[in-house]
Scaffold this motif. Sequence first.
Motif, PDB file in Angstrom:
ATOM      1  N   CYS A   1       0.845  -1.200   0.003  1.00 16.94           N
ATOM      2  CA  CYS A   1       0.081  -0.057  -0.107  1.00 16.94           C
ATOM      3  C   CYS A   1       0.944   1.255  -0.044  1.00 16.94           C
ATOM      4  O   CYS A   1       1.709   1.238   0.949  1.00 16.94           O
TER       5      CYS A   1
ATOM      6  N   CYS B   1       0.076   3.167   3.667  1.00 18.04           N
ATOM      7  CA  CYS B   1       0.538   2.970   4.995  1.00 18.04           C
ATOM      8  C   CYS B   1       1.422   1.683   4.820  1.00 18.04           C
ATOM      9  O   CYS B   1       1.898   1.187   5.747  1.00 18.04           O
TER      10      CYS B   1
ATOM     11  N   CYS C   1      -4.322  -0.467   0.194  1.00 16.50           N
ATOM     12  CA  CYS C   1      -4.796  -1.815   0.965  1.00 16.50           C
ATOM     13  C   CYS C   1      -6.159  -1.307   1.424  1.00 16.50           C
ATOM     14  O   CYS C   1      -6.655  -0.384   0.867  1.00 16.50           O
TER      15      CYS C   1
ATOM     16  N   CYS D   1      -7.018   1.812   3.570  1.00 24.19           N
ATOM     17  CA  CYS D   1      -6.641   3.059   2.823  1.00 24.19           C
ATOM     18  C   CYS D   1      -7.772   3.325   1.816  1.00 24.19           C
ATOM     19  O   CYS D   1      -7.947   4.398   1.388  1.00 24.19           O
TER      20      CYS D   1
HETATM   21 ZN   LIG Z   1      -2.903   1.175   3.428  1.00 25.28          ZN
END
Ligand SMILES: [Zn+2]
Length: 302
Positions: free
Chosen positions: A252, A255, A290, A293
């Motif tokens: 991701c 994050c 992800c 997110c």
């Molecule tokens: Zn993420």
Amino acid sequence: MKFELSRLTDYSSEAIISELQRVAAIVQAAYLSKALFDEHSRVHSATVVRRFHGWENALTQAGLSQRIQPVNITEKMRNQLGKGFSEPDLILELQRVSALVGVGGLKTQDFNEHSSIDAAIVRRRFGSWNKGLKAAGLAVPARARRYTDEDCFENILNLWMHFGRSPHFREMDVPPSTVGGTAYVKRWGTFNKALLAFIAQTDADIESSVSVPLVEAGSMPPRAEVGVVLRVKRDVPLGVRFTVLKRDRYKCVLCGASPTTDVTCNLHVDHIVSLAQGGGNEITNLRTLCDSCNLGKGARSE
Ligand SMILES: [Zn+2]
């Protein structure tokens, strides 16, 4: 010798011989294999083998030499052998081989490879191979399900994302894979060729995403322009998604979460500028996010 015996169970040799004779009388199959013996016996065949220095020796000593299975059995012999199997024997044999092979949906090739009898016997006795499996309480192969090329490639993409590298053949038969290795071999000849086809598809997707203008949702492109890759919908083509995932190192971008280190992590390829806001499927407008997110972002801009 004494030392070796002490490690075995406390069955006497006489007790083992009478157990062999007892099981031989129960099992209807022409030859008494270790596997069949183990289905009915109170002593494990390995114990018998150790005690008598071989399965054949044990059978001979028990007066059962006619039940010894010939070493090289031909197709014809396999058929002959199978005729001696009662339906319960066949069911036990199906269950034994299924447990041995491991993957659900036992196939005839696998059965033939691991059994001394032929799958044709099962088919004849139960009406069909699948009926035999059902009688044995086993899962039927998912053969009825025809995977499309797209299913196969999506599965490769998913595994590639999961491992952060190209999947290995043996990984195709276990979760999170949803399309088994044999499906690839059947379609492309070898698994390696399937991977090459996947890469070729990726390249084609990238090329078309650059050269073909995005078709508006709902409108049908002229037939001739519908390549394997062009989608009418908003879906980002497989190869484009793959390229974006690879570029972002299967993580991701916000994050850093990755399925390679966190099995609960799912990655999505996200439009930075949404389609509704005029964004396109070009790689520069895409990024890896992800689940969490992606949801956060969706609430904000769409
Ligand atoms: Zn993420």
